[in-house]
Write an enzyme that holds these catalytic residues in place. Structure first.
Site, PDB file in Angstrom:
ATOM      1  N   HIS A 185       9.876  15.062  -9.422  1.00 27.60           N
ATOM      2  CA  HIS A 185      11.292  14.741  -9.210  1.00 27.60           C
ATOM      3  C   HIS A 185      11.497  13.269  -9.565  1.00 27.60           C
ATOM      4  O   HIS A 185      10.673  12.423  -9.214  1.00 27.60           O
ATOM      5  CB  HIS A 185      11.679  15.000  -7.742  1.00 27.60           C
ATOM      6  CG  HIS A 185      13.134  14.747  -7.488  1.00 27.60           C
ATOM      7  ND1 HIS A 185      14.127  15.585  -7.946  1.00 27.60           N
ATOM      8  CD2 HIS A 185      13.766  13.715  -6.864  1.00 27.60           C
ATOM      9  CE1 HIS A 185      15.311  15.093  -7.612  1.00 27.60           C
ATOM     10  NE2 HIS A 185      15.122  13.969  -6.949  1.00 27.60           N
ATOM     11  N   ARG A 233      15.604  25.675 -11.067  1.00 26.37           N
ATOM     12  CA  ARG A 233      16.013  26.901 -10.382  1.00 26.37           C
ATOM     13  C   ARG A 233      15.535  26.813  -8.946  1.00 26.37           C
ATOM     14  O   ARG A 233      14.366  26.485  -8.696  1.00 26.37           O
ATOM     15  CB  ARG A 233      15.285  28.034 -11.100  1.00 26.37           C
ATOM     16  CG  ARG A 233      15.854  29.402 -11.138  1.00 26.37           C
ATOM     17  CD  ARG A 233      17.130  29.638 -11.793  1.00 26.37           C
ATOM     18  NE  ARG A 233      17.727  30.792 -11.116  1.00 26.37           N
ATOM     19  CZ  ARG A 233      18.986  30.912 -10.835  1.00 26.37           C
ATOM     20  NH1 ARG A 233      19.829  29.990 -11.164  1.00 26.37           N
ATOM     21  NH2 ARG A 233      19.421  31.970 -10.207  1.00 26.37           N
TER      22      ARG A 233
HETATM   23  C1  GAR Z   1      12.538  15.213 -15.322  1.00 25.40           C
HETATM   24  O1  GAR Z   1      13.121  13.947 -15.175  1.00 25.40           O
HETATM   25  C2  GAR Z   1      12.159  15.783 -13.980  1.00 25.40           C
HETATM   26  O2  GAR Z   1      11.705  14.809 -13.073  1.00 25.40           O
HETATM   27  C3  GAR Z   1      13.458  16.387 -13.527  1.00 25.40           C
HETATM   28  O3  GAR Z   1      13.980  16.987 -14.678  1.00 25.40           O
HETATM   29  C4  GAR Z   1      13.565  16.236 -15.811  1.00 25.40           C
HETATM   30  C5  GAR Z   1      12.962  17.179 -16.813  1.00 25.40           C
HETATM   31  O4  GAR Z   1      12.706  16.537 -18.023  1.00 25.40           O
HETATM   32  N1  GAR Z   1      13.279  17.305 -12.440  1.00 25.40           N
HETATM   33  C6  GAR Z   1      14.114  17.422 -11.424  1.00 25.40           C
HETATM   34  O5  GAR Z   1      15.147  16.793 -11.340  1.00 25.40           O
HETATM   35  C7  GAR Z   1      13.688  18.401 -10.354  1.00 25.40           C
HETATM   36  N2  GAR Z   1      14.502  18.262  -9.201  1.00 25.40           N
HETATM   37  P1  GAR Z   1      11.739  17.174 -19.098  1.00 25.40           P
HETATM   38  O6  GAR Z   1      12.255  18.592 -19.359  1.00 25.40           O
HETATM   39  O7  GAR Z   1      11.903  16.315 -20.308  1.00 25.40           O
HETATM   40  O8  GAR Z   1      10.360  17.166 -18.557  1.00 25.40           O
END
Ligand code: GAR
Length: 219
Positions: free
Chosen positions: A113, A95
């Site tokens: 990230h 978000r």
């Molecule tokens: C992770 O890869 C995180 O780095 C990414 O979402 C995924 C969540 O995985 N975040 C982003 O892209 C933020 N811009 P998870 O719910 O299994 O932790």
């Protein structure tokens, strides 16, 4: 007297594997942080179930129930403040945040990230890394600023991009690195070896011998 543990509030939107890495770290008796609560903007996020099954308070604040970002974030901040959260940890929290929320938690909010920032901000990171022909990718932990996926970098982990990779295989390799790096960073902030002054992140001398803040691929 032992130092009180840093109280973290973990923000999620989905499956919560990074949350799980933090839950697992926090179960170690000598880990200097504890999870005060997990908050999701999506009521069906699997991470909420992960929190509940570990006895951690899981709070659902569906952004869709709010007329404005400000109203949603007001309840988000209230939920975190009521539980005495010291550090907000975004872990797959998808978000966008307003300037005022970011200012409220200035240098008390971190994000992970799945790229080597400042490259490949935003969505569909792994597809774009492959399209670009990058040989190395990775993940970044950074303090949160108002721009998406931006802010002072704390730590990064690099992984190789292999010739037969697809977005899923690369994502899985990066995710393994994320799960190692996130607890290291929370530990460093909690024990005071990682500090920030304005936009400058400092790592205490010698700290990296115990927890390297750049994890490198075995090339
Ligand atoms: C992770 O890869 C995180 O780095 C990414 O979402 C995924 C969540 O995985 N975040 C982003 O892209 C933020 N811009 P998870 O719910 O299994 O932790």
């Amino acid at each position: 007297m032992t130092k009180p543990k840093l109280r973290i509030g973990v923000l999620i939107s989905g499956r919560g594997t990074n949350l799980q890495s933090l839950i697992d770290a926090c179960t170690q008796p000598d880990f200097p942080a504890e999870i005060a609560c997990v908050v999701s903007n999506k009521p069906d996020a699997h991470g909420l179930a992960r929190a509940e099954s570990s006895g951690i308070e899981a709070v659902s604040i569906p952004h869709k129930n709010y007329e404005s970002r400000e109203a949603f974030e007001k309840d988000l901040t209230a939920a975190l403040t009521e539980r005495d959260v010291d550090l907000v940890c975004n872990a797959g929290f998808m978000r966008l945040l307003t300037n005022s929320f970011v200012a409220h938690w200035f240098n008390q909010q971190i994000n992970i990230h799945p790229s080597l920032l400042p490259a490949f901000k935003g969505l569909h990171v792994h597809e774009r890394v492959l399209e670009a022909g990058a040989r190395i990718s990775g993940c970044t932990l950074h303090f949160v600023r108002a721009e998406m996926d931006a802010g002072p970098i704390i730590a990064q982990a690099a992984v190789p991009v292999l010739p037969d990779d697809n977005a899923d295989s690369l994502a899985a390799r990066v995710l393994t690195a994320e799960h190692r790096l996130y607890p290291m960073v929370v530990k460093g902030i909690a024990d005071g070896t990682i500090t920030i002054d304005g936009d400058t992140v400092s790592i205490a001398a010698g700290a990296e011998e115990h927890a390297p803040l750049l994890l490198c691929p075995n090339l």
